[in-house]
Write an enzyme that holds these catalytic residues in place. Structure first.
Site, PDB file in Angstrom:
ATOM      1  CG  ASP A  60      -1.952  -1.242   1.161  1.00  0.00           C
ATOM      2  OD1 ASP A  60      -2.033  -2.015   0.161  1.00  0.00           O
ATOM      3  OD2 ASP A  60      -2.647  -1.181   2.113  1.00  0.00           O
ATOM      4  CE  LYS A 117      -3.531  -4.287   1.140  1.00  0.00           C
ATOM      5  NZ  LYS A 117      -4.061  -3.494   2.174  1.00  0.00           N
ATOM      6  CE  LYS A 128      -8.283  -1.068   7.557  1.00  0.00           C
ATOM      7  NZ  LYS A 128      -9.431  -0.534   6.871  1.00  0.00           N
ATOM      8  CB  VAL A 168       2.402   2.421   5.080  1.00  0.00           C
ATOM      9  CG1 VAL A 168       3.865   3.069   4.976  1.00  0.00           C
ATOM     10  CG2 VAL A 168       1.618   2.779   3.737  1.00  0.00           C
ATOM     11  CB  THR A 169      -0.005   2.046   8.425  1.00  0.00           C
ATOM     12  OG1 THR A 169      -1.054   1.405   9.067  1.00  0.00           O
ATOM     13  CG2 THR A 169      -0.306   3.505   8.004  1.00  0.00           C
ATOM     14  CB  CYS A 189      -2.434  -2.691   5.062  1.00  0.00           C
ATOM     15  SG  CYS A 189      -4.088  -2.048   5.004  1.00  0.00           S
TER      16      CYS A 189
HETATM   17  C1  C5J Z   1      -3.191   0.540   5.319  1.00  0.00           C
HETATM   18  C2  C5J Z   1      -4.884   1.656   6.456  1.00  0.00           C
HETATM   19  N1  C5J Z   1      -2.764   0.438   4.270  1.00  0.00           N
HETATM   20  N2  C5J Z   1      -4.080   2.215   7.494  1.00  0.00           N
HETATM   21  N3  C5J Z   1      -4.576   0.960   5.652  1.00  0.00           N
HETATM   22  O1  C5J Z   1      -2.426   0.327   6.448  1.00  0.00           O
HETATM   23  O2  C5J Z   1      -6.184   1.968   6.717  1.00  0.00           O
END
Ligand code: C5J
Length: 199
Positions: free
Chosen positions: A4, A109, A112, A137-138, A142
């Site tokens: 992500d 996707k 998460k 991240v994060t 995820c």
């Molecule tokens: C991810 C989120 N990618 N923090 N998504 O961690 O909502």
């Protein structure tokens, strides 16, 4: 597994900022993630870039996810980088430093964890992959969710500790502690320099 690294999470005006986060906290992971990506490409490893996003009609976005919290903009609302967290909009794209190269796998996707609602399980089986290296991240959302999903499916996972970040720096550290506790109950972690030296 590059998780992500999207404009919606790392740049002002995206999903992360709409939730009230200071997105600058994520920048520290970008250079190490790029070094990791270059190394993985040179090693000829399979690379999967995930992106958290939803279909334009929001049919894969549970109302509970869209309605949660008090964001300034909700998933699907128009923002400075297009509709928030919608596949194909500029905000859902990867930051330029970590853009996939042609031929690398890009996995959209809706959740998460990267195994939920995607082809990831089948792809890893087809490729004969048994070990995963994680960045992105994060850390506690995820990345950790996907590592836990991978753990339940029998994969060995290593998190590159300087190539991941959180809006809450202490959450990054806590998530790493949880992952490696009890002899690597979820997986292992090491900075990129150690991985590079080992391999
Ligand atoms: C991810 C989120 N990618 N923090 N998504 O961690 O909502």
């Amino acid at each position: 597994m590059m998780i992500d690294m999207q404009r919606d999470f790392l740049e002002p005006g995206g999903f992360g900022e709409s939730l009230g986060n200071d997105v600058s906290h994520l920048r520290a992971a970008v250079a190490p993630a790029r070094a990791l990506l270059d190394w993985a490409r040179a090693q000829g490893l399979r690379i999967v870039h995930t992106k958290e996003c939803h279909r334009p009609d929001l049919s894969d976005c549970p109302p509970a996810k869209r309605e949660r919290g008090l964001p300034s903009q909700r998933i699907g609302d128009p923002g400075p980088m297009g509709r928030i967290l919608i596949d194909g909009e500029p905000g859902s794209d990867f930051i330029p430093e970590l853009s996939p190269l042609p031929g690398e796998c890009v996995l959209a996707k809706p959740g998460k964890g990267a195994f939920y609602g995607t082809e990831l399980s089948r792809l890893l089986t087809d490729w004969g992959v048994e070990r995963l290296i994680f960045a992105g991240v994060t850390t506690e959302v995820c990345v950790q969710s996907t590592m836990r999903e991978a753990n339940d499916r029998g994969y060995d996972s290593l998190l590159v500790s300087d190539a991941t970040a959180s809006y809450f720096p202490h959450f990054r550290d806590s998530a790493i502690e949880m992952i490696v506790a009890q002899g690597g109950i979820v997986g292992w972690a090491a900075p990129f320099a150690l991985l590079q030296a080992a391999g």
